[in-house]
Design a protein around this motif. Structure first.
Motif: not given
Lengths: 359, 359, 359, 359
Positions: D254-271
């Motif tokens: 995570a130290v070398s990752m950007k927020g746009t890449k690291h953020n976990d995006i939701y599927n419509t089933n909340f996963q």
């Protein structure tokens, strides 16, 4: 937390504030989310602790006002710590400063001096009854939680000096609430008032016994061995300033009772004919009313000069000063209620944790 | 640990074991390293709790034997948890199984059944006096620590039924140790023995009051507000099976006392003329003897059949069976001592933690 | 206290306050009496956490101001709980309310909603970096205590994105304090600033690695088995928002190292030639510098719209809004220091409790 | 309990026993009543920790046998403390006594000596891997509780030296269980075995990385602020001997990752599409798999003589002796599982305590 300013683990109250500092207050933690905040209850109990207009009490001019800093959202608890403060007004240190070097008899002055140093013994800030206001606020939140299960707590004055209320199975709550001494008997109430008048005129103070009854406690609260429900209540009650003893159910009378008399025999509805057990068996609530009484000593602050010594061991007079209550009753009543509620709320959450885990 | 099987935080005891299981025992944790283990003390206190040869006690044939599993190296503590077990012998469940479905009056049977399920209520294993043997072992290690500071604890029987010892300031320890009832007065001892004989012949049991004195406590032990020394002692004492109440110093007598009488006046050596405070002011030890008394109910196991109900609510007789003690005294004496020692050892380490931190 | 708002047992900090409520604050308990309060240190660390004038941070107009309510007497601690509050100003809920029903990616929004209910998820108040201000205040008191023993804590930025500082045994504290990124190397500092500029222009955020060194730790702090010093530090660090990992001494490099290389060999002065152990052996400090590094993720609040869903599971855009920091560095630096100080102060008091008990 | 031998509050494990004493064991407290005891699971996990027949491990001749002393009734838990012991056999102190005065490099020898005294440092009994057997037993009971909700824990070896398993989203549990290294990839397993062979022939040891995945965790476990689920897991993992670091989800990457890449995006089933969060958001489980990895150092006991010093600071050789494991893997695997289960069981009961309190 080991400095002794916290009670409870799942439902906990931490208090802060010296009597002569800026404010007293506390943090209530572990109060479940989405509980309606009953501000009226809080105001009522704060007033009951203050009893500014009761004849035999010292008086602070302004009523105490609770400010909430966190933990409440749209008048409901939000599951986060509920921090609150009550500012100290009318702080007058002059009497304390004047007597700073003379040990106040039967007071935390000497022990605070030895434990924390001279400066920090002034007014023995944390030993003051002022600290108990935070307990009353914490207790109100505990009560809001307990009410969800129908659990009700009420306290009354069972003795002042040698004046006792008659032993009755179930005191009448209307009578208790109809007089400023929370006395369950109108005749006794009058005798007590006369007696307090006499004690006041003697510039003296007097001890009292307070009793507490908890109704509708679910069966199974409390843990065996060390965290018995009565053990945790005993700790809570003995933490109230001026408390000298506690007894559950038959209490000290049990010393001279025989087993055949003392054993609580079951009715076929699982209730017991008597309740010498005080609602607790093996440390666990048995569904009967929980009942216990607490002995309070006479308030050590008296309106007379007292023989004492100074911090160097020289004979000195500890001078009378300020105004003081004649008896812990009635101000201690809401404190006893609050401490009872805090212990029960914590045990209720413990009960929830283990309950119904295995299907 | 929240299931209530642990007491103390810095110096702690955790106990385990059901009366009718394989073994009882415990873990003592936080006992400092390099303390000489006094095995004789342990053996003496274990025997005192067992009192197999006292006339009015039930008897187990074999003496209890403590096995240490860890925490001791070359007869010294090594700073690690001290685990110990005492095997259960002579386990006889027949009486319990026979009465399994009939509720035993004034006993944990019903509350255990509701809290843990039918099977686990059998003999109410953790509520049994058998569990207290682990407290006695733990208390011995606490005593070994306290002795380093010269702190001494002794307990005596102050009342059985209506037979009381005379109120004396300082009971004679030689007399206390010279009779099996730990009675501080030879004449009273004889009366008590006669009375116990009478109760036994009536197939009944009787309550008792036990008093405890702690000498040479350093000034400053105990924490203000919730963890007052008296509050923690009250919890510990009320966790002893059959305890119904506790009072410190003047105790319930304080209810009818005036402040002018009750206030403890200082001598020029900082000691007080009286000790109505019981050695504790504002929750903190003041250097006077700590003194308190505990009320115990009559043992609920009696040698007579009793009216009761079964687990379905039908009237049933709970049958007499087994042999039972006539009174908690004298077996409860070493338990009271042990619980006192455990509370004081924990507070001693807390005291050490904060003491002398700032130069 | 089990709702997770408290750290430490002998030296403890309890925090309260939601980001968008009236105030945040806390109670420091167990801080010994008579410690001089270093108000300058507190102000300095509060400012360091706020860094209102750093280019890559969101800005609050007014500096945070700490008000003390208790526990301080004549600019010294008095041994009682130190309660403090920091009022929330500039509270602007509009962005949160606008996005209330859209789940914020990689944020506590969803988990708070499920755990506490919809209303209480708003702004996820307790998950906010705002809460950490109370940690910084608490940490300052811990530092005041640790300084008495000469213990010193300093933190630096060891990596942002792929830009790393060269591995050096002992970073230069003057350089660290000379630049706003707490970078121990001037050249690397400039590269990091350029990189942050680039990330900001991309409307993105970036992760970072922060390292911490503690000097002059006495040998023997920490407990074996569960409360190892590294275990308690790990818990404290992982409780900081955005922390993803921690490593001590050799850390993850140890995975590919051989024992012959990794073992720290002793010099004849009992110090070790290397310090792959990170100053801790068997959970106990060995007198070498304690050193560890923490991985922080990129801040999830970014200045771009993001694909998400609403609370009913419909696809929605989570809109960009407000101003946000580009990286947890440098604001996280005083938080890491504070958490380190809190853990060490608690262990120092534990160390005191057991130390020198047996003569 | 503050001597560090206890983990957990509602579901707790206390361990005791030195490697070279009579026995090791523990007390599991807070395990709900009426849970079926899965003895096969216990035996299996105990064997997995012992792996007496694995090529690269030191060997004890006899299998460890767990004796239960309390807390179990008719093969079900009864709600009371579960005490258990494992006797120590094959205790051979000769190597330790021979080397008693020579400090063992990168070992608790020195810190134990300074903290507990010379005698108690012998074999550094509580720092030994032998203590972990009690963790495995405790973990089994935690697993029995977690299984009721379908929660499953599995661990695998992700790296030994520089040999890594390929990053895969969901390792195959059948493969993991089919080889003695718990390696999720057959080819990598063979490489690892060859490498261990080589290390052994060099009389050296090697580090390893172990990963853990927890499936079916209910949403909402963990507390905000200090008792975050990841914080408590981090503490538990770093309490395992030889652990040097931990990372959750993306971890140090995570130290070398950007927020746009690291953020976990939701599927419509909340996963979420990715799981860089490692199943935890704001310290609270979000319903995704909880995943983390732990770095372990090479075992410091090697089969070569090492340069060292004696307790007086003279240069001495620490002699090779005994047989030692080449790597913490595979014996550490069941320990990691157990520690994970213990943390989750405790949080499950906390979750129960607060859940559904308000209707």
């Amino acid at each position: 937390m080991m400095s002794g300013n916290q009670l409870g683990v799942l439902f906990s109250l931490t208090t802060f504030g010296e009597a002569h500092g800026n404010a007293v207050g506390g943090i209530i933690d572990g109060c479940p989310a989405n509980l309606n905040v009953d501000y009226e209850l809080i105001e009522k109990k704060i007033k009951a602790r203050q009893t500014a207009n009761f004849t035999f009490n010292s008086q602070r001019k302004e009523p105490d006002k609770v400010e909430f800093l966190s933990g409440i959202n749209k008048d409901k608890t939000n599951g986060f710590p509920i921090a609150f403060i009550i500012k100290n007004k009318d702080v007058n240190l002059s009497h304390y400063i004047e007597n700073q070097d003379v040990l106040k008899p039967s007071h935390a002055h000497y022990t605070y001096w030895k434990k924390y140093g001279t400066d920090n013994a002034l007014g023995s800030g944390r030993a003051s009854a002022r600290e108990t206001i935070a307990r009353v606020v914490g207790g109100c939140f505990a009560m809001m939680l307990l009410r969800q299960l129908g659990i009700e707590i009420y306290c009354f004055t069972s003795q002042i000096g040698n004046i006792k209320t008659r032993k009755i199975k179930k005191p009448n709550r209307n009578i208790i609430q109809s007089n400023p001494l929370y006395c369950p008997c109108t005749t006794t109430y009058e005798k007590m008032m006369d007696y307090l008048q006499q004690i006041q005129s003697e510039k003296d103070t007097i001890g009292a016994k307070v009793s507490c009854i908890v109704e509708n406690v679910p069966i199974g609260m409390g843990e065996p061995v060390f965290d018995k429900l009565n053990a945790d209540l005993a700790k809570a009650m003995l933490s109230i300033p001026a408390a000298k003893g506690i007894e559950f159910g038959s209490g000290f009378r049990a010393v001279s009772m025989k087993g055949t008399k003392h054993n609580d025999i079951y009715n076929t509805n699982f209730q017991t004919k008597n309740n010498y057990s005080g609602g607790i068996q093996g440390g666990i609530s048995n569904g009967e009313d929980i009942c216990f009484s607490i002995a309070f000593k006479p308030i050590p602050s008296i309106m007379q000069d007292q023989q004492s010594i100074d911090t160097k061991g020289n004979n000195k007079i500890y001078k009378a000063g300020g105004r003081h209550d004649v008896c812990v009753v009635p101000r201690v009543i809401p404190i006893v209620e609050a401490m009872t509620a805090l212990v029960l709320a914590d045990h209720l959450l413990r009960f929830n944790a283990y309950k119904n885990t295995i299907v």
